[in-house]
Design a protein around this motif. Structure first.
Motif, PDB file in Angstrom:
ATOM      1  N   LEU A 256       0.832  -1.190   0.000  1.00 44.59           N
ATOM      2  CA  LEU A 256       0.000   0.000   0.000  1.00 44.59           C
ATOM      3  C   LEU A 256       0.875   1.250   0.000  1.00 44.59           C
ATOM      4  O   LEU A 256       0.610   2.227  -0.718  1.00 44.59           O
ATOM      5  CB  LEU A 256      -0.909  -0.036   1.232  1.00 44.59           C
ATOM      6  CG  LEU A 256      -1.993   1.026   1.331  1.00 44.59           C
ATOM      7  CD1 LEU A 256      -2.855   1.045   0.090  1.00 44.59           C
ATOM      8  CD2 LEU A 256      -2.849   0.774   2.551  1.00 44.59           C
ATOM      9  N   GLY A 257       1.958   1.199   0.806  1.00 43.07           N
ATOM     10  CA  GLY A 257       2.888   2.323   0.869  1.00 43.07           C
ATOM     11  C   GLY A 257       3.534   2.576  -0.479  1.00 43.07           C
ATOM     12  O   GLY A 257       3.700   3.727  -0.902  1.00 43.07           O
ATOM     13  N   SER A 258       3.882   1.481  -1.160  1.00 38.83           N
ATOM     14  CA  SER A 258       4.476   1.613  -2.491  1.00 38.83           C
ATOM     15  C   SER A 258       3.501   2.317  -3.422  1.00 38.83           C
ATOM     16  O   SER A 258       3.885   3.207  -4.186  1.00 38.83           O
ATOM     17  CB  SER A 258       4.822   0.222  -3.022  1.00 38.83           C
ATOM     18  OG  SER A 258       5.243   0.315  -4.353  1.00 38.83           O
ATOM     19  N   GLN A 259       2.213   1.930  -3.329  1.00 41.25           N
ATOM     20  CA  GLN A 259       1.201   2.582  -4.165  1.00 41.25           C
ATOM     21  C   GLN A 259       1.135   4.071  -3.887  1.00 41.25           C
ATOM     22  O   GLN A 259       1.107   4.897  -4.803  1.00 41.25           O
ATOM     23  CB  GLN A 259      -0.167   1.973  -3.874  1.00 41.25           C
ATOM     24  CG  GLN A 259      -0.468   0.737  -4.677  1.00 41.25           C
ATOM     25  CD  GLN A 259      -1.904   0.291  -4.448  1.00 41.25           C
ATOM     26  OE1 GLN A 259      -2.302   0.036  -3.324  1.00 41.25           O
ATOM     27  NE2 GLN A 259      -2.656   0.217  -5.502  1.00 41.25           N
ATOM     28  N   LEU A 260       1.087   4.395  -2.583  1.00 37.63           N
ATOM     29  CA  LEU A 260       0.972   5.804  -2.208  1.00 37.63           C
ATOM     30  C   LEU A 260       2.195   6.589  -2.626  1.00 37.63           C
ATOM     31  O   LEU A 260       2.102   7.746  -3.028  1.00 37.63           O
ATOM     32  CB  LEU A 260       0.770   5.928  -0.694  1.00 37.63           C
ATOM     33  CG  LEU A 260      -0.631   5.585  -0.194  1.00 37.63           C
ATOM     34  CD1 LEU A 260      -0.638   5.504   1.328  1.00 37.63           C
ATOM     35  CD2 LEU A 260      -1.644   6.609  -0.667  1.00 37.63           C
ATOM     36  N   PHE A 261       3.373   5.937  -2.554  1.00 33.81           N
ATOM     37  CA  PHE A 261       4.630   6.604  -2.920  1.00 33.81           C
ATOM     38  C   PHE A 261       4.583   7.081  -4.366  1.00 33.81           C
ATOM     39  O   PHE A 261       5.116   8.130  -4.707  1.00 33.81           O
ATOM     40  CB  PHE A 261       5.787   5.615  -2.714  1.00 33.81           C
ATOM     41  CG  PHE A 261       7.145   6.229  -2.850  1.00 33.81           C
ATOM     42  CD1 PHE A 261       7.852   6.143  -4.034  1.00 33.81           C
ATOM     43  CD2 PHE A 261       7.720   6.880  -1.778  1.00 33.81           C
ATOM     44  CE1 PHE A 261       9.110   6.697  -4.153  1.00 33.81           C
ATOM     45  CE2 PHE A 261       8.979   7.435  -1.882  1.00 33.81           C
ATOM     46  CZ  PHE A 261       9.687   7.345  -3.071  1.00 33.81           C
ATOM     47  N   HIS A 262       3.921   6.272  -5.201  1.00 30.88           N
ATOM     48  CA  HIS A 262       3.880   6.628  -6.620  1.00 30.88           C
ATOM     49  C   HIS A 262       2.629   7.407  -6.992  1.00 30.88           C
ATOM     50  O   HIS A 262       2.377   7.646  -8.156  1.00 30.88           O
ATOM     51  CB  HIS A 262       3.953   5.347  -7.454  1.00 30.88           C
ATOM     52  CG  HIS A 262       5.265   4.652  -7.342  1.00 30.88           C
ATOM     53  ND1 HIS A 262       5.539   3.728  -6.362  1.00 30.88           N
ATOM     54  CD2 HIS A 262       6.395   4.770  -8.071  1.00 30.88           C
ATOM     55  CE1 HIS A 262       6.777   3.289  -6.498  1.00 30.88           C
ATOM     56  NE2 HIS A 262       7.332   3.912  -7.525  1.00 30.88           N
ATOM     57  N   ASP A 263       1.823   7.766  -5.983  1.00 28.43           N
ATOM     58  CA  ASP A 263       0.532   8.401  -6.282  1.00 28.43           C
ATOM     59  C   ASP A 263       0.643   9.924  -6.180  1.00 28.43           C
ATOM     60  O   ASP A 263       1.081  10.437  -5.148  1.00 28.43           O
ATOM     61  CB  ASP A 263      -0.506   7.884  -5.274  1.00 28.43           C
ATOM     62  CG  ASP A 263      -1.917   8.088  -5.773  1.00 28.43           C
ATOM     63  OD1 ASP A 263      -2.195   9.169  -6.331  1.00 28.43           O
ATOM     64  OD2 ASP A 263      -2.738   7.178  -5.608  1.00 28.43           O
ATOM     65  N   PRO A 264       0.233  10.641  -7.209  1.00 27.30           N
ATOM     66  CA  PRO A 264       0.331  12.100  -7.158  1.00 27.30           C
ATOM     67  C   PRO A 264      -0.742  12.770  -6.298  1.00 27.30           C
ATOM     68  O   PRO A 264      -0.817  13.993  -6.267  1.00 27.30           O
ATOM     69  CB  PRO A 264       0.181  12.515  -8.623  1.00 27.30           C
ATOM     70  CG  PRO A 264      -0.564  11.419  -9.269  1.00 27.30           C
ATOM     71  CD  PRO A 264      -0.226  10.165  -8.531  1.00 27.30           C
ATOM     72  N   LEU A 265      -1.549  11.972  -5.592  1.00 28.06           N
ATOM     73  CA  LEU A 265      -2.614  12.608  -4.813  1.00 28.06           C
ATOM     74  C   LEU A 265      -2.093  13.476  -3.678  1.00 28.06           C
ATOM     75  O   LEU A 265      -2.823  14.279  -3.117  1.00 28.06           O
ATOM     76  CB  LEU A 265      -3.596  11.547  -4.275  1.00 28.06           C
ATOM     77  CG  LEU A 265      -3.106  10.507  -3.263  1.00 28.06           C
ATOM     78  CD1 LEU A 265      -3.051  11.050  -1.846  1.00 28.06           C
ATOM     79  CD2 LEU A 265      -4.072   9.318  -3.263  1.00 28.06           C
ATOM     80  N   PHE A 266      -0.809  13.297  -3.338  1.00 29.55           N
ATOM     81  CA  PHE A 266      -0.265  14.129  -2.263  1.00 29.55           C
ATOM     82  C   PHE A 266      -0.106  15.582  -2.681  1.00 29.55           C
ATOM     83  O   PHE A 266      -0.202  16.484  -1.853  1.00 29.55           O
ATOM     84  CB  PHE A 266       1.096  13.567  -1.796  1.00 29.55           C
ATOM     85  CG  PHE A 266       0.946  12.343  -0.944  1.00 29.55           C
ATOM     86  CD1 PHE A 266       1.059  11.080  -1.490  1.00 29.55           C
ATOM     87  CD2 PHE A 266       0.683  12.466   0.410  1.00 29.55           C
ATOM     88  CE1 PHE A 266       0.920   9.954  -0.707  1.00 29.55           C
ATOM     89  CE2 PHE A 266       0.539  11.347   1.196  1.00 29.55           C
ATOM     90  CZ  PHE A 266       0.659  10.089   0.648  1.00 29.55           C
ATOM     91  N   SER A 267       0.179  15.772  -3.960  1.00 28.82           N
ATOM     92  CA  SER A 267       0.381  17.152  -4.410  1.00 28.82           C
ATOM     93  C   SER A 267      -0.957  17.816  -4.632  1.00 28.82           C
ATOM     94  O   SER A 267      -1.941  17.175  -4.994  1.00 28.82           O
ATOM     95  CB  SER A 267       1.205  17.169  -5.692  1.00 28.82           C
ATOM     96  OG  SER A 267       0.575  16.372  -6.676  1.00 28.82           O
ATOM     97  N   GLU A 268      -0.956  19.091  -4.432  1.00 26.52           N
ATOM     98  CA  GLU A 268      -2.200  19.847  -4.484  1.00 26.52           C
ATOM     99  C   GLU A 268      -2.835  19.766  -5.860  1.00 26.52           C
ATOM    100  O   GLU A 268      -4.045  19.586  -5.966  1.00 26.52           O
ATOM    101  CB  GLU A 268      -1.902  21.301  -4.102  1.00 26.52           C
ATOM    102  CG  GLU A 268      -3.111  22.085  -3.660  1.00 26.52           C
ATOM    103  CD  GLU A 268      -3.695  22.945  -4.765  1.00 26.52           C
ATOM    104  OE1 GLU A 268      -2.957  23.217  -5.737  1.00 26.52           O
ATOM    105  OE2 GLU A 268      -4.847  23.330  -4.679  1.00 26.52           O
ATOM    106  N   ASN A 269      -2.014  19.877  -6.904  1.00 25.40           N
ATOM    107  CA  ASN A 269      -2.574  19.840  -8.257  1.00 25.40           C
ATOM    108  C   ASN A 269      -2.433  18.464  -8.890  1.00 25.40           C
ATOM    109  O   ASN A 269      -2.578  18.330 -10.093  1.00 25.40           O
ATOM    110  CB  ASN A 269      -1.919  20.903  -9.134  1.00 25.40           C
ATOM    111  CG  ASN A 269      -0.413  20.681  -9.238  1.00 25.40           C
ATOM    112  OD1 ASN A 269       0.128  19.695  -8.726  1.00 25.40           O
ATOM    113  ND2 ASN A 269       0.273  21.601  -9.909  1.00 25.40           N
ATOM    114  N   ASN A 270      -2.182  17.476  -8.070  1.00 25.14           N
ATOM    115  CA  ASN A 270      -2.147  16.083  -8.544  1.00 25.14           C
ATOM    116  C   ASN A 270      -1.092  15.809  -9.610  1.00 25.14           C
ATOM    117  O   ASN A 270      -1.277  14.941 -10.464  1.00 25.14           O
ATOM    118  CB  ASN A 270      -3.522  15.696  -9.116  1.00 25.14           C
ATOM    119  CG  ASN A 270      -4.164  14.607  -8.287  1.00 25.14           C
ATOM    120  OD1 ASN A 270      -3.547  13.585  -8.028  1.00 25.14           O
ATOM    121  ND2 ASN A 270      -5.375  14.852  -7.860  1.00 25.14           N
TER     122      ASN A 270
END
Lengths: 309, 605
Positions: A29-43
């Motif tokens: 799951l962490g690996s998925q989140l690491f590669h997920d742009p959802l952390f940035s404001e503009n994705n």
């Protein structure tokens, strides 16, 4: 006395351990989140945008590209073996990866976001929602998201570099040049700061100990002030976290501003400013050979997890 | 106070007691000390504090060459600090909070010092190391070099070498005995050496290191002093004491609660005991009541049973009596009937006897005189025959006619007279039977005798007549109560009728016709059945219900046939013997008379 004895009772450097076993579900799951742009404001940006796992955890640029596409002020440190360091960030303002995550999220040049928005995005995603609710009774919380990310970061270790193998007893792991380089590394005293399990990462030292590095006051950027920006103390000016030397040969360019391109240059600079001696070229070559022996890849089981995403 | 009120109060009291006991139990046994585990944590903290100090000392003197243990120890101590603060946040306590805050402050102070230590120490160590290596090299190289320069230069060299050696020694002393005077002295020395025009190889580098040492050594001394003045352990001990005090309070409170608990449990037990004894009393009383009730019920049941028994007995008696009465009634009715018949018969008998006797005499005269008349006429006829030639034919014929007519008339008179005589005889017979007594009679024997009599009588009247006689008589027929003569007469009449029917048919039938007379006697438990069957001419269906009527006959009159026979049979069997007399017949084929005589006809006068 510089030591070549492998059965050294007093080592200054310890080999990188194998990645911890961890909870596979959380790690994936962490690996998925690491590669997920959802952390940035503009994705647009994910952790992997700068800390690319295929490029030894960096972006190979002198300085990172901000969320708005401009050039940032600092060189991206590698995410590999980052969990082994006690100090994080060039100016040593964080002491744990949790703090780093918080900092990155709120950093206007990196993610420019906030936790509630991120949690909402994670909640909205069916896969994340299901995955979090399976793993945690309290579902999607800041603590749980961090825990998941950190379980992933904890496995990004690069054990069994030639030098580590040498430390563990394989005398043939290093070439004679590299061995000579290691000897010089100790002789010149580089090892007094680049020590510990991560060959750095646990001290903060000024850039310019024996000779001031920043002479022209007009050419000093904000980020050059280093640890001073954290403590506001005079003697913390130009003080930076001593970076880890592991994988140094593949994480050019060097220094906090990414201004030094080659290993030879940085070794020379370190010699003059930090150790107090102008290292002759032939010695530099040996030392560089030694530094190249500090490179290792992610273990196969870790790359497998990353491939799965 | 009412009983229910009292009960409610007791229950309430017990409930309250139980609730209190549970509450106290919780406080004394179950409730956990709010700072549970503090001992562990304090021990851990102390351990890490010791690790930190050990790390500092070791890195200070180059025994430990990397700083990870220091950072690790600090991290662990901070973690425990977080636990402490969490605990005090959950269960606030002024004294403990104060101590925790003090410890936190101490820890923080230590951390800052360690940071500074980490800044200074590596550089200093390296500087000392490099300095000593370099100077050793310089001294060694100088020792090996032969001077060929001028004496002045040689002087310079010696002086410089002296200074360098002094510096070396001085620094080495200084790093162990770092006094301010030494610092000043060495500072001057370095300045001095720097001013020398000619230097040895790498002396500048060495001087740079010496400067660094002189710069950093005071700092490290300062840090050293402060580091070990930080009252981490002291604060820890204070905190430990405070925790322990709190724990002691907790224990003593628990102890008090426990004592209270024991007391209350004891009281509760006493109360319960009292309640139970009361309960037991109630139960016993109830039990007695119940027993009594059960006994009463049992008695009631017993009486009921007896009552029912008596009722049953009475009913049975009554039933029997009833039956007896019914029987008596039936008998009375029978007797009544019989009496009536008898009376009737008696009166009829008397009447008929009277009439018969009265008629008998004139009838005798009539019969006799008609006989005489016939004889006289026969004589006349003979006399006429003698005188036949004397008379004229016409007159002869007339006289013969007259004589024939007279003969015929007389015969007719005789015939009818005999008929009347028969009637009278039968009527007399009828009346004579009115008072016949009953006795035990063997029916088969009676029947056989009467068959013989009937046959003889028939043959005497109608010439020889042969029949086939079939007898189907069951063995061991018991004798029954009957009037033998009356029954005999019945048999004779029936057989006579049968024979007549047979003969009549035979006269009209073909030669292969065999007249059969079938006699059957059966006995059941209650009666004897006698069947007399003939395959004669039978009785037309229209006459079947008339055959038992008095004076009904199909035989030609004048042959002594009165038409009373079956009527008399019927009266005898049915009325006198309470039996049955039936007939079935098919015209031209057969006739069967069934006589049923009951076994238990009572004999009475």
């Amino acid at each position: 006395m510089p030591s070549l004895c492998i059965a050294d009772q007093n080592p200054a450097i310890l080999p990188v351990p194998d990645p911890p076993a961890g909870d596979l579900a959380k790690i994936e799951l962490g690996s998925q989140l690491f590669h997920d742009p959802l952390f940035s404001e503009n994705n647009t940006l994910s952790c992997a945008s700068c800390h690319s796992l295929k490029q030894h955890g960096i972006d190979k640029l002198p300085r990172y590209i901000t969320i708005t596409g401009e050039q940032g002020s600092l060189n991206t440190p590698t995410v590999f073996n980052a969990s082994l360091s006690f100090n994080q960030f060039w100016n040593g303002r964080a002491h744990s990866l949790e703090e780093v995550i918080d900092d990155h999220i709120n950093d206007m040049t990196i993610f420019a976001n906030n936790w509630s928005a991120i949690l909402q995005r994670i909640q909205d995603s069916k896969t994340y929602h299901a995955a979090f609710n399976t793993l945690y009774a309290d579902g999607i919380t800041i603590h749980n998201v961090k825990e998941v990310l950190i379980s992933f970061l904890d496995i990004l270790l690069t054990p069994h570099s030639p030098f580590d193998n040498f430390l563990e007893g394989d005398t043939n792991a290093l070439s004679p040049d590299a061995k000579k380089g290691y000897q010089l590394f100790q002789q010149y005293g580089c090892i007094t700061c680049h020590q510990g399990i991560n060959m750095g990462g646990n001290l903060v030292q000024p850039l310019g100990i024996y000779k001031p590095y920043y002479l022209d006051p007009t050419k000093i950027a904000h980020s050059d002030l280093g640890h001073f920006n954290v403590t506001r103390r005079e003697d913390d000016k130009f003080a930076f976290k001593v970076p880890s030397l592991r994988n140094v040969a593949v994480t050019a360019p060097y220094l906090h501003d990414g201004s030094i391109a080659t290993l030879e240059e940085i070794v020379q600079i370190m010699g003059i400013y930090e150790v107090g001696q102008a290292i002759p070229d032939h010695d530099i070559t040996y030392i560089v050979t030694f530094l190249e022996s500090l490179t290792a890849d992610l273990p196969t089981q870790v790359s497998n997890i990353i491939e799965k995403k | 106070m009412t009983a229910t009120g009292k009960n409610a109060l007791i229950r309430f009291f017990i409930a309250t007691m139980v609730a209190i006991i549970i509450a106290i139990y919780y406080f004394s046994e179950l409730r956990v000390f709010e700072y549970e585990g503090f001992h562990e944590e304090i021990n851990q903290f102390e351990r890490y504090a010791a690790e930190l100090n050990s790390g500092i000392v070791q890195t200070r003197f180059g025994i430990l060459k990397y700083y990870d243990p220091l950072d690790n120890a600090l991290m662990e101590m901070k973690k425990i600090m977080v636990i402490f603060q969490q605990k005090i946040a959950d269960h606030p306590d002024e004294a403990i909070k104060k101590d925790i805050d003090a410890l936190a402050a101490a820890l923080n102070q230590k951390e800052q010092l360690v940071l500074r230590f980490k800044r200074v120490n590596p550089i200093l160590i390296n500087a000392i190391y490099q300095f000593s290596t370099l100077l050793a090299q310089i001294i060694e190289s100088q020792a090996n070099t032969q001077l060929v320069e001028s004496c002045l230069q040689q002087d310079y060299h010696y002086q410089l070498m002296d200074k360098v050696r002094n510096l070396f020694r001085g620094i080495l002393i200084y790093v162990t005995l770092y006094t301010d005077e030494k610092h000043t002295e060495l500072t001057h020395l370095t300045q001095d050496i720097r001013l020398a025009p000619q230097k040895f190889l790498r002396l500048d580098e060495a001087l740079a290191y010496a400067d660094k040492i002189l710069e950093l050594q005071p700092k490290i001394s300062d840090i050293d002093q402060n580091l070990f003045q930080v009252p981490v352990v002291k604060c820890l001990n204070v905190l430990n004491t405070t925790f322990s005090v709190s724990f002691q309070n907790y224990l003593s409170r628990s102890y008090t609660y426990r004592t209270a608990l024991y007391l209350l449990v004891f009281i509760l037990l006493v109360v319960l005991r009292w309640v139970f004894s009361r309960l037991r009393g109630t139960v016993i009383t109830l039990n007695i009541e119940v027993q009594r009730k059960i006994k009463a019920e049992k008695q009631l049941e017993e009486i009921n049973r007896q009552l029912e028994q008596r009722v049953t007995d009475r009913t049975r008696e009554l039933t029997v009596k009833n039956k007896d009465l019914n029987q008596a009634l039936a008998h009375l009715k029978e007797a009544q009937d019989q009496l009536i018949i008898q009376e009737k018969m008696a009166s009829v008998g008397m009447l008929t006897t009277g009439i018969a006797h009265e008629i008998k005499n004139p009838l005798n005269f009539v019969n006799n005189f008609s006989d005489i008349s016939v004889e006289l006429l026969t004589e006349l006829d003979e006399k006429l025959n003698e005188q036949k030639e004397n008379l004229k034919g016409e007159e002869l014929a007339t006289i013969e006619d007259l004589i024939e007519n007279l003969k015929t008339n007389c015969k007719k008179i005789k015939e009818h007279g005999e008929r009347a005589d028969n009637i009278v005889k039968n009527m007399l017979l009828h009346s004579q039977e009115a008072g016949t007594q009953k006795e035990l009679v063997n029916i088969p024997l009676l029947l056989e005798d009467n068959i013989k009599i009937a046959l003889q009588s028939f043959r005497s009247t109608y010439r020889k007549f042969d029949i086939k006689l079939e007898k189907n008589i069951a063995p061991q027929i018991k004798p029954i109560l009957a009037a033998p003569q009356a029954i005999g007469r019945v048999f004779i009449y029936l057989i006579d009728n049968a024979l007549y029917a047979l003969r009549t048919k035979q006269a009209a039938a073909t030669s292969d016709y065999e007249p059969v007379l079938n006699i059957q006697i059966q006995q059941t438990e209650n009666n004897i059945t006698i069947k007399i069957r003939d395959n004669g001419i039978g009785i037309p269906a229209t006459y079947l219900d008339k055959v038992f009527e008095p004076f009904f006959t199909t035989k030609p009159t004048g042959k002594g046939n009165t038409g009373l026979g079956l009527s008399i049979c019927y009266d005898t069997i049915v009325k006198q013997h309470k039996g049955e007399l039936r007939v079935i017949s098919e015209e031209g084929e057969f006739t069967e008379f069934t006589v049923i005589l009951p076994m238990s006809v009572k004999a009475y006068e």
